[in-house]
Design an enzyme around this catalytic site. Structure first.
Site, PDB file in Angstrom:
ATOM      1  N   ASP A   1       1.612   4.174  -1.835  1.00 19.26           N
ATOM      2  CA  ASP A   1       0.870   5.351  -2.305  1.00 19.26           C
ATOM      3  C   ASP A   1       1.322   5.839  -3.679  1.00 19.26           C
ATOM      4  O   ASP A   1       1.231   7.032  -3.988  1.00 19.26           O
ATOM      5  CB  ASP A   1       0.972   6.505  -1.293  1.00 19.26           C
ATOM      6  CG  ASP A   1       0.424   6.126   0.062  1.00 19.26           C
ATOM      7  OD1 ASP A   1      -0.542   5.346   0.109  1.00 19.26           O
ATOM      8  OD2 ASP A   1       0.965   6.599   1.080  1.00 19.26           O
TER       9      ASP A   1
ATOM     10  N   LYS B   1      -1.235   2.914  -7.193  1.00 12.77           N
ATOM     11  CA  LYS B   1      -1.501   1.537  -7.637  1.00 12.77           C
ATOM     12  C   LYS B   1      -2.973   1.315  -7.937  1.00 12.77           C
ATOM     13  O   LYS B   1      -3.328   0.649  -8.893  1.00 12.77           O
ATOM     14  CB  LYS B   1      -1.102   0.527  -6.544  1.00 12.77           C
ATOM     15  CG  LYS B   1       0.348   0.549  -6.179  1.00 12.77           C
ATOM     16  CD  LYS B   1       0.631  -0.373  -5.008  1.00 12.77           C
ATOM     17  CE  LYS B   1       0.050   0.094  -3.695  1.00 12.77           C
ATOM     18  NZ  LYS B   1       0.627   1.309  -3.137  1.00 12.77           N
TER      19      LYS B   1
ATOM     20  N   GLN C   1       0.881  -1.507  -0.405  1.00 10.98           N
ATOM     21  CA  GLN C   1       2.193  -0.990   0.027  1.00 10.98           C
ATOM     22  C   GLN C   1       3.166  -0.951  -1.169  1.00 10.98           C
ATOM     23  O   GLN C   1       2.731  -0.696  -2.277  1.00 10.98           O
ATOM     24  CB  GLN C   1       2.761  -1.785   1.197  1.00 10.98           C
ATOM     25  CG  GLN C   1       2.017  -1.575   2.506  1.00 10.98           C
ATOM     26  CD  GLN C   1       0.758  -2.398   2.649  1.00 10.98           C
ATOM     27  OE1 GLN C   1       0.753  -3.591   2.435  1.00 10.98           O
ATOM     28  NE2 GLN C   1      -0.335  -1.777   3.027  1.00 10.98           N
TER      29      GLN C   1
HETATM   30  P1  GDP Z   1      -2.061   3.753  -3.783  1.00 16.37           P
HETATM   31  O1  GDP Z   1      -2.048   3.452  -2.328  1.00 16.37           O
HETATM   32  O2  GDP Z   1      -0.787   3.364  -4.464  1.00 16.37           O
HETATM   33  O3  GDP Z   1      -3.253   3.190  -4.507  1.00 16.37           O
HETATM   34  O4  GDP Z   1      -2.128   5.335  -3.917  1.00 16.37           O
HETATM   35  P2  GDP Z   1      -3.075   6.324  -3.043  1.00 16.37           P
HETATM   36  O5  GDP Z   1      -4.462   6.194  -3.512  1.00 16.37           O
HETATM   37  O6  GDP Z   1      -2.808   6.180  -1.603  1.00 16.37           O
HETATM   38  O7  GDP Z   1      -2.442   7.727  -3.431  1.00 16.37           O
HETATM   39  C1  GDP Z   1      -2.359   8.161  -4.759  1.00 16.37           C
HETATM   40  C2  GDP Z   1      -3.106   9.495  -4.892  1.00 16.37           C
HETATM   41  O8  GDP Z   1      -2.719  10.135  -6.086  1.00 16.37           O
HETATM   42  C3  GDP Z   1      -4.612   9.331  -4.987  1.00 16.37           C
HETATM   43  O9  GDP Z   1      -5.222  10.417  -4.363  1.00 16.37           O
HETATM   44  C4  GDP Z   1      -4.879   9.346  -6.485  1.00 16.37           C
HETATM   45  O10 GDP Z   1      -6.180   9.795  -6.822  1.00 16.37           O
HETATM   46  C5  GDP Z   1      -3.842  10.326  -6.945  1.00 16.37           C
HETATM   47  N1  GDP Z   1      -3.314  10.104  -8.305  1.00 16.37           N
HETATM   48  C6  GDP Z   1      -3.076   8.928  -8.922  1.00 16.37           C
HETATM   49  N2  GDP Z   1      -2.480   9.151 -10.120  1.00 16.37           N
HETATM   50  C7  GDP Z   1      -2.335  10.486 -10.243  1.00 16.37           C
HETATM   51  C8  GDP Z   1      -1.748  11.336 -11.240  1.00 16.37           C
HETATM   52  O11 GDP Z   1      -1.217  10.895 -12.257  1.00 16.37           O
HETATM   53  N3  GDP Z   1      -1.759  12.679 -10.974  1.00 16.37           N
HETATM   54  C9  GDP Z   1      -2.300  13.203  -9.859  1.00 16.37           C
HETATM   55  N4  GDP Z   1      -2.264  14.532  -9.714  1.00 16.37           N
HETATM   56  N5  GDP Z   1      -2.871  12.442  -8.902  1.00 16.37           N
HETATM   57  C10 GDP Z   1      -2.872  11.101  -9.090  1.00 16.37           C
HETATM   58  P1  IMO Z   2      -0.795   1.627   0.255  1.00 15.64           P
HETATM   59  O1  IMO Z   2      -1.279   0.255  -0.157  1.00 15.64           O
HETATM   60  C1  IMO Z   2       2.153   3.939   2.436  1.00 15.64           C
HETATM   61  C2  IMO Z   2       3.727   2.160   6.127  1.00 15.64           C
HETATM   62  C3  IMO Z   2       3.411   2.869   7.424  1.00 15.64           C
HETATM   63  C4  IMO Z   2       4.674   2.557   8.205  1.00 15.64           C
HETATM   64  C5  IMO Z   2       4.978   1.121   7.784  1.00 15.64           C
HETATM   65  C6  IMO Z   2       4.448   0.062   8.750  1.00 15.64           C
HETATM   66  O2  IMO Z   2      -1.842   2.650   0.350  1.00 15.64           O
HETATM   67  O3  IMO Z   2       0.371   2.013  -0.596  1.00 15.64           O
HETATM   68  P2  IMO Z   2       2.008  -0.883   9.207  1.00 15.64           P
HETATM   69  O4  IMO Z   2       0.776  -0.192   9.696  1.00 15.64           O
HETATM   70  O5  IMO Z   2       1.860  -1.527   7.883  1.00 15.64           O
HETATM   71  O6  IMO Z   2       2.606  -1.815  10.222  1.00 15.64           O
HETATM   72  O7  IMO Z   2       3.092   0.315   9.049  1.00 15.64           O
HETATM   73  O8  IMO Z   2       4.357   0.950   6.521  1.00 15.64           O
HETATM   74  N1  IMO Z   2       2.554   1.811   5.302  1.00 15.64           N
HETATM   75  C7  IMO Z   2       2.208   2.456   4.178  1.00 15.64           C
HETATM   76  N2  IMO Z   2       2.726   3.551   3.596  1.00 15.64           N
HETATM   77  N3  IMO Z   2       1.135   3.290   1.837  1.00 15.64           N
HETATM   78  C8  IMO Z   2       0.623   2.167   2.400  1.00 15.64           C
HETATM   79  O9  IMO Z   2      -0.287   1.395   1.772  1.00 15.64           O
HETATM   80  C9  IMO Z   2       1.126   1.732   3.642  1.00 15.64           C
HETATM   81  N4  IMO Z   2       0.827   0.706   4.466  1.00 15.64           N
HETATM   82  C10 IMO Z   2       1.721   0.757   5.473  1.00 15.64           C
HETATM   83  O10 IMO Z   2       3.243   4.249   7.228  1.00 15.64           O
HETATM   84  O11 IMO Z   2       5.737   3.349   7.753  1.00 15.64           O
HETATM   85 MG    MG Z   3      -2.244   4.454  -0.497  1.00 13.92          MG
END
Ligand code: GDP
Ligand code: IMO
Ligand code: MG
Length: 426
Positions: free
Chosen positions: A13, A16, A223
Site C-alpha cells: 500500500d 505503487k 505487496q
Molecule cells: P498500492 O497498493 O501500493 O498501489 O497503494 P494503495 O492504492 O493501496 O494505497 C495508496 C493510497 O494512497 C491510495 O488511496 C492512493 O490514491 C493514495 N496516494 C498515493 N500517493 C499519494 C500521495 O502522495 N498523497 C496522498 N495523500 N495520497 C496518495
Molecule cells: P498491495 O499490492 C498490504 C498482507 C495481508 C496479510 C499478509 C498475508 O495493495 O500493496 P494474504 O492475503 O496475501 O495471504 O495476506 O499480507 N497483504 C497486503 N498488505 N497491501 C497488499 O497489497 C497486501 N496483500 C497482502 O494483510 O498481512
Molecule cells: Mg494496496
C-alpha cells in the site's frame, strides 16, 4: 524510459499503483508479475478513482499491452468484476492479456484461507482471498493453471487427483463442505468463459517482438518487500515474491532486460494484518496519520496500522531488491506535523547493542526498540508543489536525510493522489 520494475519497499500500500500508472504512459508493455486479488491498487486519474486488484495499473492508457503474468494467482470472479467495472467506464481492454501459465484461485482455496485463519492461534491477518492456499497448491504441483481450463481431458485427470486431496483437507481438518467433480468442472467452465477473450497463447511471439523492437517494459509488483515469502517478516507475509527478483520469475523476462528498479515507500509506514512493525504508533499520532492519510485497506477496508518511516526497513529493501532509486509518496500527509521522526537503527534491550540491519527473526522483535531522530515539520501545504525547489526547506531536509540513510536517490516525490501531484526529481 528504460525497462523498469516498480515494487513496494515496505509492507504494501505504498502507492505503487500511482507510480506504475505514471510510468505506464511511457511503456509499451506493463506486466503484473505476482500476487492475486489480495492487492488493492488505487489510481486517481482526471479526478476519477480506479481500484485494481489483478489488472495492471497501466490499463488506463489506450493501446498498451497489459499482461497478468505467470507468477500471479487469478480469482476469475474478482477479475470479472474488475473487467465489468472498467467496461462501464469505457476503458479500452483490447491490450489486456492473461498468461496461460498463471494459477487459478478456486473456491476451495478461499474456504481454506478463511478456515485456517479462523482456527489459527497465530493469525497472519490474511486478506482471505485464498492466496496462501493457491500458491501452496501451485508449489505442491496441485494447482490449476489458466491453460488447464481449456484442456477438458487434462483437467478431468487433474481434478480426479486434486479433488480427493482437497476434499479430505476441507472435511477432515476443517469440517468444511466438500466439492463434487461435477460442481468444480462447471465452475471451471464458467472461469474459462470469463478468461477466454484475454488468454494470450502467443505470448512468446509478443515477448520476442518486444525485445527485438526495443519496446519499453514496465513490471508492476504487488505487496512489498517486507511481505515477501522469502525476505519478509515470515510467517507474517504473503505467499509470493514481491521483491524485484520476482519480476523475472513471474513475468518470464530475464534479469538482463531490467535496467531500473524503483522502490516505493510512503514518507511513513503502514501495515495491515499481523506481524512486527517496530515504528508502529498506537497513540494519537498514529491516528492522525491514519486519518489524514486515509489509511484504510483498498481490498478489505481494514484500518491500516501506522508509524514513522523506518530507514532500517528501507535500507533492507534497497539491498534485497537492488533498488536503483526510491519513490517517496504521501509526503503531504505530514503538512500539519510539528515534528517527524525517522527510525535509524534498532536497539536490543537485552544487551543495549544497536544495529542498522534488519533482524529477520520475528521472534526477537519483542526485545527491540527503534532508535529515532527527530526532524522539524514544514507546516505548510505542499500538495500543489510541482518541482523539488518549490518544497519547503524542512521537507527537503527530511528527504535528503532519507536518501542518506537508505543509500539511494529519491527519483519521484508524491504529494497527493492525483497524477499531477508528482515531482520527478532531476
Ligand atoms: P498500492 O497498493 O501500493 O498501489 O497503494 P494503495 O492504492 O493501496 O494505497 C495508496 C493510497 O494512497 C491510495 O488511496 C492512493 O490514491 C493514495 N496516494 C498515493 N500517493 C499519494 C500521495 O502522495 N498523497 C496522498 N495523500 N495520497 C496518495
Ligand atoms: P498491495 O499490492 C498490504 C498482507 C495481508 C496479510 C499478509 C498475508 O495493495 O500493496 P494474504 O492475503 O496475501 O495471504 O495476506 O499480507 N497483504 C497486503 N498488505 N497491501 C497488499 O497489497 C497486501 N496483500 C497482502 O494483510 O498481512
Ligand atoms: Mg494496496
Amino acid at each position: 524510459m528504460e525497462n523498469t520494475v516498480v515494487i513496494g519497499a515496505q509492507w504494501g500500500d505504498e502507492g505503487k499503483a500511482k507510480i506504475t500508472d505514471l510510468l505506464a504512459e511511457k511503456a509499451d508493455l506493463i506486466i503484473r508479475y505476482q500476487g492475486g486479488c489480495n492487492a488493492g491498487h488505487t489510481v486517481v486519474a482526471d479526478g476519477k478513482t480506479f481500484k485494481f486488484h489483478l489488472i495492471p495499473s497501466g490499463i488506463l492508457y489506450k493501446g498498451k499491452i497489459c499482461f497478468i503474468g505467470a507468477g500471479t494467482v487469478i480469482y476469475p470472479e474478482v477479475l470479472n468484476e474488475e473487467i465489468e467495472n472498467l467496461k462501464k467506464e469505457n476503458i479500452d481492454l483490447s491490450g489486456l492479456k492473461i498468461s496461460p501459465l498463471a494459477t487459478i484461485t478456486m473456491p476451495y482455496h478461499i474456504d481454506l484461507d478463511g478456515a485456517s485463519e479462523a482456527g489459527a492461534k497465530n493469525k497472519i491477518g490474511t486478506t482471505k482471498k485464498g492466496i496462501g492456499p493457491t500458491y501452496t497448491d501451485k508449489i505442491s504441483r496441485h494447482g490449476i493453471k489458466v491453460q488447464d481450463l481449456f484442456d477438458k481431458e487434462g483437467l478431468s485427470h487433474k481434478l480426479d487427483e486434486i479433488l480427493s486431496l482437497k476434499n479430505k483437507e476441507l472435511k477432515e481438518i476443517y469440517g468444511l463442505k466438500t466439492y463434487s467433480k461435477e460442481e468444480i468442472t462447471d465452475i471451471c467452465k464458467k472461469y474459462a468463459e470469463i478468461l477466454r477473450p484475454y488468454v494470450c497463447n502467443d505470448w512468446q511471439k509478443i515477448y520476442h517482438d518486444a525485445l527485438k523492437e526495443n519496446k519499453t517494459i514496465l513490471f508492476e509488483g504487488a505487496q512489498g518487500v517486507m511481505l515477501d515469502v522469502d525476505w519478509g517478516t515470515y510467517p507474517y507475509v504473503t505467499s509470493s515474491n514481491p521483491v524485484a527478483g520476482g519480476a523475472c520469475t513471474g513475468s518470464g523476462f530475464g534479469p538482463s532486460v531490467i535496467k531500473e528498479i524503483i522502490g516505493v515507500s510512503k514518507a511513513y509506514i503502514t501495515r495491515v494484518g499481523e506481524g512486527p512493525f517496530a515504528t508502529e504508533l498506537t497513540d494519537e499520532t498514529g491516528d492522525k496519520i491514519r486519518n489524514i492519510g486515509a489509511e484504510f485497506g483498498t481490498t478489505t477496508g481494514r484500518p491500516r496500522r501506522c508509524g514513522w518511516f523506518d530507514a532500517v526497513v528501507a535500507k533492507y529493501g534497497v539491498l534485497v531488491s537492488g533498488l536503483t532509486s526510491m519513490a517517496v509518496t504521501k509526503l503531504d500527509v505530514f503538512d500539519t506535523f510539528d515534528e517527524i521522526k525517522i527510525c535509524t537503527a534498532y536497539k536490543d534491550t537485552r544487551d543495549g547493542s544497536v544495529s542498522e540491519y534488519y533482524p529477520t527473526n520475528v521472534n526477537i522483535h519483542k526485545y527491540l526498540e527503534p532508535v529515532y531522530e527527530t526532524h522539524k515539520g514544514w507546516k505548510s501545504d505542499i500538495s500543489r508543489a510541482k518541482t523539488y525547489d518549490e518544497l519547503p526547506e524542512n521537507a527537503k531536509k527530511y528527504l535528503a536525510r532519507l536518501e542518506e540513510l537508505m543509500g539511494v536517490k529519491i527519483s519521484i516525490i508524491s504529494v497527493g493522489p492525483g497524477r499531477e501531484q508528482t515531482i520527478f526529481v532531476k
